[in-house]
Scaffold this active site. Sequence first.
Site, PDB file in Angstrom:
ATOM      1  N   ASP A   1       0.845  -1.193   0.000  1.00 44.20           N
ATOM      2  CA  ASP A   1       0.000   0.000   0.000  1.00 44.20           C
ATOM      3  C   ASP A   1       0.893   1.261   0.000  1.00 44.20           C
ATOM      4  OD1 ASP A   1      -2.447   1.386   0.242  1.00 44.20           O
ATOM      5  OD2 ASP A   1      -2.373   1.365   2.430  1.00 44.20           O
ATOM      6  N   HIS A   2       0.471   2.287  -0.710  1.00 40.11           N
ATOM      7  CA  HIS A   2       1.124   3.604  -0.680  1.00 40.11           C
ATOM      8  C   HIS A   2       2.638   3.577  -0.798  1.00 40.11           C
ATOM      9  CE1 HIS A   2      -2.331   6.076  -0.133  1.00 40.11           C
ATOM     10  NE2 HIS A   2      -2.747   5.335   0.882  1.00 40.11           N
TER      11      HIS A   2
HETATM   12  P1  13P Z   1      -8.239   4.484   6.868  1.00 40.67           P
HETATM   13  O1  13P Z   1      -7.072   4.508   7.827  1.00 40.67           O
HETATM   14  O2  13P Z   1      -9.006   5.765   6.890  1.00 40.67           O
HETATM   15  O3  13P Z   1      -9.079   3.286   7.046  1.00 40.67           O
HETATM   16  O4  13P Z   1      -7.597   4.429   5.402  1.00 40.67           O
HETATM   17  C1  13P Z   1      -6.890   3.294   5.020  1.00 40.67           C
HETATM   18  C2  13P Z   1      -6.266   3.455   3.697  1.00 40.67           C
HETATM   19  O5  13P Z   1      -6.796   4.093   2.811  1.00 40.67           O
HETATM   20  C3  13P Z   1      -4.986   2.757   3.475  1.00 40.67           C
HETATM   21  O6  13P Z   1      -4.478   2.991   2.215  1.00 40.67           O
END
Ligand code: 13P
Length: 290
Positions: free
Chosen positions: A81-82
């Site tokens: 992620d990210h």
């Molecule tokens: P939240 O922490 O708001 O659930 O978002 C999670 C997210 O988008 C991880 O990429």
Amino acid sequence: MLVDPRELLAVAQQGGYAIPAFNVHGLDMVPPLVEVAEAERAPLILQATRSTVEATGWEPLVAVALECARRARVPVALHLDHASDRQLIYTAIRHGFTSVMADGSALPFDDNVAFTRSVVEVAHLAGIPVEGELGYVPRPATAMAQDPEAAGEGPPADLLIRPDEAEAFVAETGVDSLAVAIGTVHGFYRGTPRLDFERLAAIRARVHVPLVLHGGSGLADEHLAKAIVLGMAKVNVATELKAAWSQAVRQAVAENDDIDPRHVLRAARRALQTVAVAWLRRCGAVGRAT
Ligand code: 13P
């Protein structure tokens, strides 16, 4: 079983439901999430950010996550992620992640296209799908931030994704899925978020890859349902999971003198699973495992 998330997302998109993507923040979170997906017969995406792999180490995280995924009686994918640097992305691919995010959303449009396309070229050679991001989903300074600037009702409209840009972005980069900013924020909301559903519908009409909702935590049922109906096929959830975990640990430690981590973590696992089940149901993922 360990799966390529492309198939999960394509089927979800067609079926009008979403696959929840749960961020794990430690090794202990992995087995209870997979267990819950099995109990609910739901497909699942586990995901981790750079800070998680820095906390756990690549090998331990991948050993636990891939082993749990492979043994699972439901489809499970492992997503990075990210990630905004190539090295991190290629390291994840080398370690066996089944998909990666190339997050160029902080860059100007053309630079985001160039960065994302270069990642897609390499990832696809390795058979790994890529999620791109366009627009701005704010990150609060801390997950629990209640700061009105950081976790308010969403960013101004000019920071949200434009449908024509979304279409061009997908065509130019070759991404397999697209995170689209429509007014959600990472972390808890301070007030009621203003989600731009018209924008989402316009994006869906032009973009055919699965769309990804970031910032799931704290979204009201009706907003989530509408976002899924309008085309979000992957819903990211992090803050609610880690909040449930940490609160359960805090409570377990405060309420008795038990210092045995196995007992403390039992409470944390239960709390995590309660939140996870609710998300599997809200996303319509229950019973979708094939
Ligand atoms: P939240 O922490 O708001 O659930 O978002 C999670 C997210 O988008 C991880 O990429």
